[in-house]
Motif scaffolding. Structure first.
Motif, PDB file in Angstrom:
ATOM      1  N   UNK A 162       0.844  -1.199   0.000  1.00 35.76           N
ATOM      2  CA  UNK A 162       0.000   0.000   0.000  1.00 35.76           C
ATOM      3  C   UNK A 162       0.881   1.252   0.000  1.00 35.76           C
ATOM      4  N   UNK A 163       0.343   2.351  -0.529  1.00 35.93           N
ATOM      5  CA  UNK A 163       1.168   3.568  -0.693  1.00 35.93           C
ATOM      6  C   UNK A 163       1.381   4.307   0.620  1.00 35.93           C
ATOM      7  N   UNK A 164       2.651   4.491   0.983  1.00 31.76           N
ATOM      8  CA  UNK A 164       2.996   5.097   2.260  1.00 31.76           C
ATOM      9  C   UNK A 164       2.530   6.538   2.406  1.00 31.76           C
ATOM     10  N   UNK A 165       2.576   7.310   1.298  1.00 29.01           N
ATOM     11  CA  UNK A 165       2.174   8.723   1.447  1.00 29.01           C
ATOM     12  C   UNK A 165       0.665   8.852   1.668  1.00 29.01           C
ATOM     13  N   UNK A 166      -0.111   8.019   0.964  1.00 28.06           N
ATOM     14  CA  UNK A 166      -1.566   8.032   1.163  1.00 28.06           C
ATOM     15  C   UNK A 166      -1.891   7.662   2.617  1.00 28.06           C
ATOM     16  N   UNK A 167      -1.188   6.642   3.129  1.00 28.25           N
ATOM     17  CA  UNK A 167      -1.461   6.187   4.498  1.00 28.25           C
ATOM     18  C   UNK A 167      -0.936   7.182   5.536  1.00 28.25           C
ATOM     19  N   UNK A 168       0.061   7.998   5.164  1.00 32.79           N
ATOM     20  CA  UNK A 168       0.493   9.060   6.070  1.00 32.79           C
ATOM     21  C   UNK A 168      -0.676   9.995   6.356  1.00 32.79           C
ATOM     22  N   UNK A 169      -1.482  10.248   5.334  1.00 33.44           N
ATOM     23  CA  UNK A 169      -2.665  11.106   5.503  1.00 33.44           C
ATOM     24  C   UNK A 169      -3.826  10.329   6.142  1.00 33.44           C
ATOM     25  N   UNK A 170      -4.120   9.156   5.613  1.00 37.47           N
ATOM     26  CA  UNK A 170      -5.365   8.463   5.971  1.00 37.47           C
ATOM     27  C   UNK A 170      -5.197   7.372   7.027  1.00 37.47           C
ATOM     28  N   UNK A 171      -3.946   7.055   7.415  1.00 36.88           N
ATOM     29  CA  UNK A 171      -3.757   5.902   8.293  1.00 36.88           C
ATOM     30  C   UNK A 171      -4.012   4.615   7.510  1.00 36.88           C
ATOM     31  N   UNK A 172      -4.112   3.490   8.236  1.00 34.68           N
ATOM     32  CA  UNK A 172      -4.342   2.246   7.487  1.00 34.68           C
ATOM     33  C   UNK A 172      -5.480   1.398   8.046  1.00 34.68           C
ATOM     34  N   UNK A 173      -6.302   1.995   8.893  1.00 36.41           N
ATOM     35  CA  UNK A 173      -7.422   1.227   9.437  1.00 36.41           C
ATOM     36  C   UNK A 173      -8.410   0.821   8.346  1.00 36.41           C
ATOM     37  N   UNK A 174      -8.559   1.690   7.314  1.00 39.29           N
ATOM     38  CA  UNK A 174      -9.556   1.401   6.283  1.00 39.29           C
ATOM     39  C   UNK A 174      -9.149   0.219   5.386  1.00 39.29           C
ATOM     40  N   UNK A 175      -7.925  -0.296   5.555  1.00 40.05           N
ATOM     41  CA  UNK A 175      -7.502  -1.466   4.782  1.00 40.05           C
ATOM     42  C   UNK A 175      -7.902  -2.777   5.477  1.00 40.05           C
ATOM     43  N   UNK A 176      -8.342  -2.669   6.758  1.00 39.61           N
ATOM     44  CA  UNK A 176      -8.745  -3.876   7.499  1.00 39.61           C
ATOM     45  C   UNK A 176      -9.830  -4.649   6.754  1.00 39.61           C
ATOM     46  N   UNK A 232       0.788  -4.645   3.050  1.00 40.18           N
ATOM     47  CA  UNK A 232       1.850  -4.011   3.835  1.00 40.18           C
ATOM     48  C   UNK A 232       1.996  -2.570   3.348  1.00 40.18           C
ATOM     49  N   UNK A 233       1.867  -1.613   4.263  1.00 34.29           N
ATOM     50  CA  UNK A 233       2.099  -0.205   3.916  1.00 34.29           C
ATOM     51  C   UNK A 233       3.593  -0.020   3.711  1.00 34.29           C
ATOM     52  N   UNK A 234       3.971   0.456   2.529  1.00 33.36           N
ATOM     53  CA  UNK A 234       5.395   0.531   2.191  1.00 33.36           C
ATOM     54  C   UNK A 234       5.838   1.938   1.839  1.00 33.36           C
ATOM     55  N   UNK A 235       7.130   2.183   2.022  1.00 28.80           N
ATOM     56  CA  UNK A 235       7.717   3.467   1.645  1.00 28.80           C
ATOM     57  C   UNK A 235       8.193   3.455   0.204  1.00 28.80           C
ATOM     58  N   UNK A 236       9.137   4.332  -0.109  1.00 27.27           N
ATOM     59  CA  UNK A 236       9.469   4.608  -1.510  1.00 27.27           C
ATOM     60  C   UNK A 236      10.944   4.395  -1.852  1.00 27.27           C
ATOM     61  N   UNK A 237      11.746   4.097  -0.853  1.00 24.99           N
ATOM     62  CA  UNK A 237      13.162   3.843  -1.102  1.00 24.99           C
ATOM     63  C   UNK A 237      13.374   2.345  -1.331  1.00 24.99           C
ATOM     64  N   UNK A 238      14.506   1.958  -1.937  1.00 23.01           N
ATOM     65  CA  UNK A 238      14.703   0.537  -2.262  1.00 23.01           C
ATOM     66  C   UNK A 238      14.586  -0.385  -1.049  1.00 23.01           C
ATOM     67  N   UNK A 239      15.170   0.024   0.082  1.00 23.45           N
ATOM     68  CA  UNK A 239      15.089  -0.860   1.255  1.00 23.45           C
ATOM     69  C   UNK A 239      13.664  -0.932   1.798  1.00 23.45           C
ATOM     70  N   UNK A 240      12.918   0.174   1.701  1.00 25.70           N
ATOM     71  CA  UNK A 240      11.501   0.136   2.104  1.00 25.70           C
ATOM     72  C   UNK A 240      10.773  -0.948   1.319  1.00 25.70           C
ATOM     73  N   UNK A 241      10.986  -0.944   0.019  1.00 25.14           N
ATOM     74  CA  UNK A 241      10.219  -1.865  -0.834  1.00 25.14           C
ATOM     75  C   UNK A 241      10.672  -3.310  -0.639  1.00 25.14           C
ATOM     76  N   UNK A 242      11.977  -3.508  -0.479  1.00 26.81           N
ATOM     77  CA  UNK A 242      12.443  -4.885  -0.232  1.00 26.81           C
ATOM     78  C   UNK A 242      11.911  -5.405   1.101  1.00 26.81           C
TER      79      UNK A 242
END
Ligand code: SF4
Length: 374
Positions: A191-205, A216-226
């Motif tokens: 899931x997109x980390x920036x969207x979840x920064x705004x909205x949180x991740x409860x709505x994905x339950x 899994x809510x993920x960031x944007x750098x290579x290690x985030x994605x791995x």
């Protein structure tokens, strides 16, 4: 560079890749939603470093790509009116509409201006009280708070010559639509980390529960994605399905409540058309009645403008993870960033642009050179 190098460390990347290879037993198809994540994957070749049993497909998370053709045509119609200043982010100027694009309209004399924020658009409205300033407000939950604040501010100041042409889309309904499709092959989502920064991740339950799909809510750098891939693989191998947060340095469970309140004040949830995909129920935001005086679609009577997608562009399949950009016959030949046929080749977050920049495969390159020689 501090806060970047730590997330691009090759030594840690190799360790994560080794653990992924050790954990992955089954064949799993994983989808990253955000176009920014797609570009990181392509730029660093992450998909090629993963075991062959893991397939990464790319989702509908590029805001420029999913903005419906009708919205582009409405912007083009407005930009050609002498009383209007059409204000937009730079990417939108090159997105092809049914017949032309905003760059061409600008070259022909239309007053089209590029901004980096809705606040700048509001400033242009203050500076040009005799003109009508329309901001093309597109994007996911990430850009909605700032756009909402611009309308709130305009109403507060009584700025009567400012309005927005809105195309806001929401991630969870898009994942639901993808999962409900009989063609869906996806086993897990980043899931997109920036969207979840705004909205949180409860709505994905609800998605995890209804489809038994790990997210899994993920960031944007290579290690985030791995790391996000590793977390998904671990869940899949154990037969689990839950929501987890890899991007803890930015995302909390509830998100940014102030930003959510700004969205709630100005926008309401509505059915939304996605370019290439069609209408997804309750997947967008429209301007509330209380802010109707700032809604360009109502003010300028644009509701009747409709458009058909060009048949040659297979972006609908690309945006749903059913095809790769390199499967498109036009890729790299009739469709390039300089002469795009579809939005995914234009945007800095578009999957086709990512493949063009980082992964033009050899057969297409040789086809290009054959054409160039002939
Ligand atoms: S390569 Fe161009 S024509 Fe093909 S799907 Fe991508 S944007 Fe559309």
């Amino acid at each position: 560079m501090k806060y970047l190098d730590e997330y691009r460390d090759p030594r840690i990347a190799r360790a994560l890749l080794a653990e992924i290879a050790q954990q992955a037993r089954g064949h799993w198809v994983l989808m990253e939603i955000c176009g920014g994540q797609t570009h990181t994957i392509m730029r660093y070749g992450l998909d090629e470093l993963l075991p062959p049993s893991l397939e990464l497909v790319h989702g509908p998370g590029c805001p420029v790509c999913v903005t419906p053709l009708e919205t582009i045509d409405k912007a083009l119609e407005l930009a050609s009116r002498p009383e209007v200043i059409l204000v937009s982010y730079g990417d939108m100027l090159r997105v092809p509409g049914s017949r032309t694009d905003l760059f061409t309209v600008k070259a022909q004399g239309g007053d089209v201006r590029v901004v980096y924020s809705p606040t700048e658009a509001l400033k242009i409205a203050r500076q040009n009280p005799e003109r009508k300033v329309v901001f093309l407000a597109i994007g996911f939950e990430t850009t909605a708070p700032a756009n909402a604040m611009a309308l709130w501010q305009a109403k507060r100041e009584g700025i009567g010559n400012f309005s927005v042409l809105v195309s806001h889309v929401l991630v969870p309904p898009a994942i639901r639509a993808l999962m409900a499709s009989p063609d869906c092959r996806v086993n897990g989502f980043v899931a997109p980390g920036h969207v979840c920064t705004v909205m949180g991740y409860e709505e994905y339950d609800a998605l995890v529960r209804d489809f038994r799909v790990p997210i899994v809510v993920g960031g944007f750098e290579p290690l985030d994605l791995l790391e996000a891939v590793l977390m998904l693989v671990k869940q899949l191998e154990k037969g689990e399905a839950k929501i987890e947060n890899q991007y803890v340095r930015s995302v909390s469970q509830q998100g940014n409540l102030h930003a959510q309140r700004a969205i709630e004040e100005v926008f309401e949830i509505a059915d939304q058309k996605w370019r290439g995909i069609g209408t997804i129920p309750a997947s967008g935001l429209r301007v509330r009645e209380a802010y109707g005086d700032y809604d360009a679609s109502r003010i300028f009577g644009l509701a009747s403008i409709t458009a058909e997608e060009p048949a040659e562009c297979i972006s609908a399949k690309v945006l749903q993870g059913l095809s790769k950009p390199t499967d498109c016959p036009a890729f790299g030949m009739r469709c390039t960033p300089q002469y795009p046929l579809g939005a995914p080749m234009v945007s800095s977050e578009g999957a086709c642009a990512a493949y063009y920049n980082y992964r033009r495969n050899s057969s297409q390159l040789s086809a290009l050179s054959v054409r160039a020689k002939s």
